[in-house]
Design a protein around this motif. Structure first.
Motif, short mmCIF file in Angstrom:
data_model
loop_
_atom_site.label_atom_id
_atom_site.label_comp_id
_atom_site.label_asym_id
_atom_site.label_seq_id
_atom_site.Cartn_x
_atom_site.Cartn_y
_atom_site.Cartn_z
N ASP A 82 47.22 18.06 -9.44
CA ASP A 82 47.12 16.67 -9.90
C ASP A 82 45.99 16.62 -10.92
OD1 ASP A 82 46.58 14.00 -10.34
OD2 ASP A 82 46.46 13.45 -8.22
N THR A 85 44.27 12.03 -11.25
CA THR A 85 43.43 11.24 -10.36
C THR A 85 41.98 11.69 -10.43
OG1 THR A 85 45.31 10.99 -8.86
CG2 THR A 85 43.12 10.47 -7.98
N ARG A 95 52.17 18.22 2.11
CA ARG A 95 52.80 16.91 1.92
C ARG A 95 53.88 16.73 2.96
NH1 ARG A 95 57.98 18.61 1.91
NH2 ARG A 95 58.45 20.14 0.29
N THR A 118 56.98 14.88 -3.87
CA THR A 118 57.12 13.50 -3.43
C THR A 118 58.60 13.15 -3.35
OG1 THR A 118 56.32 11.23 -3.77
CG2 THR A 118 57.09 12.45 -5.72
N ARG A 152 41.14 15.01 0.03
CA ARG A 152 41.72 13.78 -0.48
C ARG A 152 43.10 13.61 0.14
NH1 ARG A 152 44.70 13.76 -5.92
NH2 ARG A 152 45.71 11.71 -5.88
N ARG A 154 46.45 11.07 -0.07
CA ARG A 154 47.17 10.00 -0.77
C ARG A 154 48.33 9.59 0.13
NH1 ARG A 154 51.57 9.98 -4.77
NH2 ARG A 154 51.34 8.16 -6.17
N ARG A 155 48.33 8.30 0.54
CA ARG A 155 49.34 7.83 1.49
C ARG A 155 50.14 6.66 0.92
NH1 ARG A 155 46.35 6.77 7.18
NH2 ARG A 155 44.98 5.48 5.88
N TRP A 164 50.51 2.85 -3.17
CA TRP A 164 49.84 4.03 -2.64
C TRP A 164 48.36 3.76 -2.36
CZ3 TRP A 164 52.67 8.32 -1.45
CH2 TRP A 164 53.99 8.32 -1.94
N GLN A 165 47.83 4.52 -1.43
CA GLN A 165 46.42 4.38 -1.03
C GLN A 165 45.70 5.70 -1.22
OE1 GLN A 165 44.92 5.08 3.04
NE2 GLN A 165 44.81 2.86 3.20
N GLU A 166 44.44 5.66 -1.65
CA GLU A 166 43.60 6.84 -1.79
C GLU A 166 42.53 6.87 -0.71
OE1 GLU A 166 43.59 9.47 -3.89
OE2 GLU A 166 45.43 8.85 -4.89
N SER A 260 52.50 11.34 3.15
CA SER A 260 51.14 11.64 2.71
C SER A 260 51.10 12.93 1.91
CB SER A 260 50.20 11.78 3.92
OG SER A 260 50.24 10.65 4.74
#
Length: 960
Positions: A82, A85, A95, A118, A152, A154-155, A164-166, A260
């Motif tokens: 990634d 981010t 994942r 994803t 980290r 990511r959800r 999405w949430q970090e 996630s």
């Protein structure tokens, strides 16, 4: 300067080309030789040290799959980076939605983790193995924030996967030297941030600031219906829909498990890495530890039912194993042998307490039909092949045999020559033989008994421990430990001088202290051999010990309050401590293949380097007293030499009432048999299967693949074309090394490496999917004239003449080129005995005395020896070895200097697995060879006559 759009287009094109490469005759792209080395991660040859380095070198590098290489990764590895981010540089390590694995090996391959990152196709979790994640850190600690940014996550925040949430967390400094997916074990955190909310002083098990989106719960629990993932709090709902990014199998939909992604960000530069220079003779072979596979072998037959021993915790269906020849005997408190969970008719056999199974296939052997009236608790194979059975029975085949019987291993008929039985004139008269071992002509026993009875002889008093002469069948009246309580397990030391006991006792003969464990001399009198005060895991009264076993230089003792502790075999000083929690006591210990196996009614975590059960972490606590935490399912493995937990072996099983494993045995082929109240086990393909009382786990492949040979390199411009030959099977992966690192992987026997120069050094080795690597070819550089080739002279696995006979005097000229060894036996390497992959067993017959030294010879043909520039000989020291070529010694290992005799001892006794992991290489002068027939001769010395393993194999090649 190139426009941004041009750079992005060209970068994406090169990546697409690199990732579409097939492995037949491919060309690995690289920068021109005149340019500085490129580390853009777009090809194997230009693999970068980290996603962070790629982003640092090219600020416009897009998020995609790149090749990453560190010395610890060993080969270029596909990693999704990634690059957007928080400045980019994040490496995806896992994942998925629900069903994450807690095991060391993760789930799936690195290519699977990187390939689908994803979407609904990524819902089934894929996680990098811990060794790969540690490899991404390049030897740095996972908690080192100088070279990393923590973890980290990511959800998904909604079911559609559009929001999405970090989240971030950092491990407490000094708490994490390596990665572990066993997050619910409770690794202490220095800090966390979830959607901007921050906190500290908690663990990875369950942390956050509310019961909604600002919470991460990694543990499976009744509240979330035992779902594994990065769960939200109780106020976030999900569903069982196959397309929902928020999953919950909870009736009310609470505790949603979101899809996630987990990332780390190693901050490594290629200039900081240190790769080992490849020696001119090539790299040595590399083999993995000989741990069992995690997946159980397919099971057809098993045992079921609860017999006369009742439903007590100590009366499980399977409590003992023994092997005689090709048969494994299973003893316990079962009533029935059956084929599959739904067996009917002839596939259900009433054969209580003791049954026989094929050691290779696990098939039931119907011809073995002893009839016992109560449970079996211990089994041991006797010299000569008969089977000794101990337990709580009173009759066998209608004959009175209280607690002890010897049987014919084919039919189960009672051996009428062995008539000793036991009596217990305490504790209600119940006899129980819970442990047995054989050594020095004696059968040693422990359990609950006070007297040994044999018709025609006076009764012998022996309380809790005894020994019986195998030649006379009479108990030794001068050997009586006289414990004040029941013994649970027994093991005679490797050197035959000491008998180790575990149990419920506190004193022994003469009132001497024997606090739940004892080391008793085998000399007459049964005196204490060494002072032994075990360490207990709790201040409470639960201190009984269930199992004891010497493996190598350590004596392992396990029992109450989840303790699995190792003591020095020479001093009995405490060396290693492990607690299994949440779960239960250690119940069985055995050893094999360089490992120690422990069975327990534990199903959660093994905590290393702690001896205190009471202060081992509880959910949410950061007051830890341990160094590592790893997943365990009823059976765990520990390294026999270091005492460290072996986290790669985590077989997933279920057991009746969670009582777990009560019997363990490593069979002669290396397969681990685990028995207890087991009801199911996961197979190698991930499918769950029924098991009846016991499961079998085959050893992982742990030998080096065939070494490639005849490497030739030609240079055309900046393209180096490599070709080689190999006897390895089709589909073998070849790793091509340029200078000090791997720059290409292929299943072909040729490869073109672009960007090469005339000073480059190349070598090729073969590798299997388990991580075993062959020795590489000798280093070859692009020649100005004719190509340099590797000439095989003696291949590993060749046929050898051998002499292993103490009664035969070895002639003084046995190493000479012209010596006639026609009278010696022959066999294929590896030759030896004991554990490991042995093609030819050269052990002496049972009852015979082994020689300390074994002798081997092989003749081979060499031509044009004057053109050979180097000879390289690779072998092993198991235990000590000396090698001769045409009568001249060319090297020795683990042996003293000076003249060698048939009674020279090796310096130590490494296991076969240890010897294979530390190969011995000698450089041989080519001048020793002659055109035509030549001879290589080997003498292998043992460290002691009863050494459990010895092996010999050898490869010799020349560079022309």
């Amino acid at each position: 300067m190139r426009a941004h759009s041009q750079l992005t287009w060209r970068t994406g094109l090169r990546a697409a080309i690199a990732l579409a490469v097939v492995s037949t005759g491919l060309t690995i792209a690289a920068a021109p030789a005149s340019a500085a080395p490129v580390v853009d991660g777009l090809t194997q040859a230009t693999a970068a040290a980290s996603c962070w380095e790629i982003k640092k070198n090219d600020s416009s590098a897009p998020s995609q799959v790149y090749w990453i290489l560190t010395p610890q990764l060993k080969v270029p590895t596909k990693i999704y980076c990634d690059q957007t981010t928080d400045g980019g540089g994040w490496a995806l390590i896992g994942r998925g939605r629900d069903g994450w694995a807690y095991t060391y090996d993760g789930r799936g391959t690195a290519a699977e983790v990187a390939g689908t990152v994803t979407g609904t196709a990524a819902f089934s979790p894929r996680q990098l193995g811990s060794t790969v994640i540690d490899g991404l850190m390049g030897g740095k600690r996972i908690d080192d924030l100088t070279y990393g940014s923590g973890v980290r996550v990511r959800r998904a925040r909604n079911a559609a996967g559009t929001d999405w949430q970090e989240s971030r967390w950092t491990f407490r400094s000094g708490s994490r030297d390596r990665w572990s997916w066993a997050l619910p074990a409770g690794f202490p955190l220095a800090s966390f941030a979830i959607d901007g909310a921050t906190g500290s002083g908690t663990t990875t098990r369950n942390f956050g600031t509310d019961d909604a989106y600002k919470r991460i719960w990694t543990a499976e629990d009744p509240a979330n219906s035992y779902t594994r993932g990065f769960t939200y709090g109780s106020q976030v709902t999900g569903s069982t829909s196959a397309t929902s990014y928020l999953y919950s199998k909870n009736g009310g939909g609470a505790y949603a498990v979101p899809f996630s992604q987990v990332f780390i960000r190693p901050k490594l530069l290629s200039s900081q890495l240190s790769f080992t220079t490849v020696p001119d003779a090539g790299t040595a072979p590399e083999t993995i530890r000989a741990a069992p596979r995690n997946g159980a072998l397919a099971t057809e037959w098993g045992v079921t039912g609860i017999g006369a021993g009742g439903s007590a915790e100590t009366s499980g269906e399977v409590q003992a194993f023994a092997q005689v020849g090709g048969t494994v005997y299973v003893g316990g408190n079962f009533t029935t042998v059956q084929k599959g969970a739904s067996a009917t008719g002839s596939d259900v056999v009433a054969q209580p307490y003791l049954a026989a199974f094929d050691a290779t296939t696990g098939a039931y052997i119907r011809s073995f039909t002893p009839k016992l009236d109560n449970q079996v608790k211990s089994l041991v194979a006797l010299p000569g092949g008969k089977l000794a059975v101990g337990g709580e029975f009173a009759t066998v085949n209608g004959v009175s045999r209280a607690g002890l019987v010897v049987l014919d291993p084919s039919t189960g008929a009672v051996d009428t020559g062995f008539t000793t039985v036991l009596a217990n004139r305490l504790t209600g008269g119940k006899v129980s033989v819970r442990g047995m071992d054989v050594s020095g002509g004696y059968l040693y026993l422990t359990g609950a008994f006070t007297h040994l009875l044999r018709p025609g002889t006076a009764e012998r008093y022996a309380k809790g421990g005894a020994r019986i002469s195998l030649s006379t069948g009479i108990a030794d009246n001068a050997w009586n430990p006289d414990f004040n309580g029941t013994g649970t397990a027994i093991d005679v030391s490797d050197d035959g001088t000491t008998v180790y006991f575990s149990g419920y006792f506190t004193t022994m003969r003469g009132g001497a202290v024997a606090d739940r464990a004892a080391a008793i001399s085998t000399a007459s009198g049964a005196n204490r051999a060494k002072e032994w005060q075990p360490t207990f895991s709790t201040a409470g009264s639960a201190r009984y010990q269930q199992a004891v076993k010497q493996v190598g230089g350590k004596v392992w003792l396990g029992g109450s309050q989840h303790s699995m502790f190792a003591y020095s075999a020479s001093t009995l000083a405490l060396q290693n401590t492990h607690i299994t929690k949440d779960g239960g006591d250690l119940q069985a210990i055995t050893g094999g293949n360089g490992l120690v196996f422990g069975g327990c009614h534990c199903e959660n975590w093994n905590y290393s380097d702690t001896s205190d059960f009471d202060t081992t972490t509880t959910p949410g606590s950061t007051n830890i007293s341990w160094s590592q935490a790893d997943k365990i399912y009823y059976v765990g493995a520990w390294d026999a030499k270091t005492g460290d937990y072996a986290p790669e072996f985590t077989p997933e099983m279920r057991a009746r009432e969670g009582r777990g494993a009560w019997a363990l045995m490593v069979a002669s082929d290396g397969t681990l048999w685990a028995g207890g109240t087991l009801t199911s086990a996961v197979k190698e393909n991930g499918a769950n299967q029924w098991v009846g009382g016991f499961a079998r786990f085959a050893v992982r492949p742990h030998t080096a693949p065939s070494r490639p040979n005849s490497l030739a390199v030609s240079l055309s411009g900046s393209d180096a074309r490599l070709t080689w030959s190999s006897s390895a099977p089709s589909g073998t992966t070849y790793e091509v090394l340029r200078n000090d690192r791997v720059v290409g992987l292929t299943t072909s026997k040729e490869l073109t490496i672009a960007g090469s120069v005339s000073t480059d050094r190349f070598a090729v080795r073969s590798a299997d999917a388990w991580g075993n690597r062959s020795a590489s070819t000798a280093v070859v550089g692009p020649p100005a004239g004719a190509p340099v080739t590797t000439v095989p002279l003696v291949a590993a696995g060749s046929t050898w003449s051998y002499l292993v006979d103490k009664s035969v005097t070895v002639p003084s000229d046995w190493t000479a080129r012209t010596f006639d060894a026609a009278s010696w036996r022959t066999g294929s390497a590896a030759l030896g005995w004991g554990t490991g992959a042995i093609a030819t067993n050269v052990d002496v017959p049972a009852g015979s005395t082994r020689p300390l030294t074994s002798y081997f010879r092989r003749q081979f043909t060499a031509q044009d020896v004057g053109s050979l520039t180097r000879l390289t000989l690779t072998t092993r020291a198991d235990d000590g070895i000396a090698v001769y070529v045409n009568g001249t010694e060319v090297g020795r290992s683990n042996l003293p200097s000076g003249a060698l005799t048939p009674t020279t001892y090796a310096g130590s006794a490494p296991s076969t697995a240890t010897a294979l992991a530390s190969p011995v290489t000698f450089t041989v002068p080519p001048s020793l060879l002659v055109d035509g027939t030549n001879t290589v001769a080997v003498e292998v010395h043992s460290n002691y006559r009863l050494t459990p393993s010895m092996s010999m194999d050898l490869a010799l090649s020349g560079t022309k």
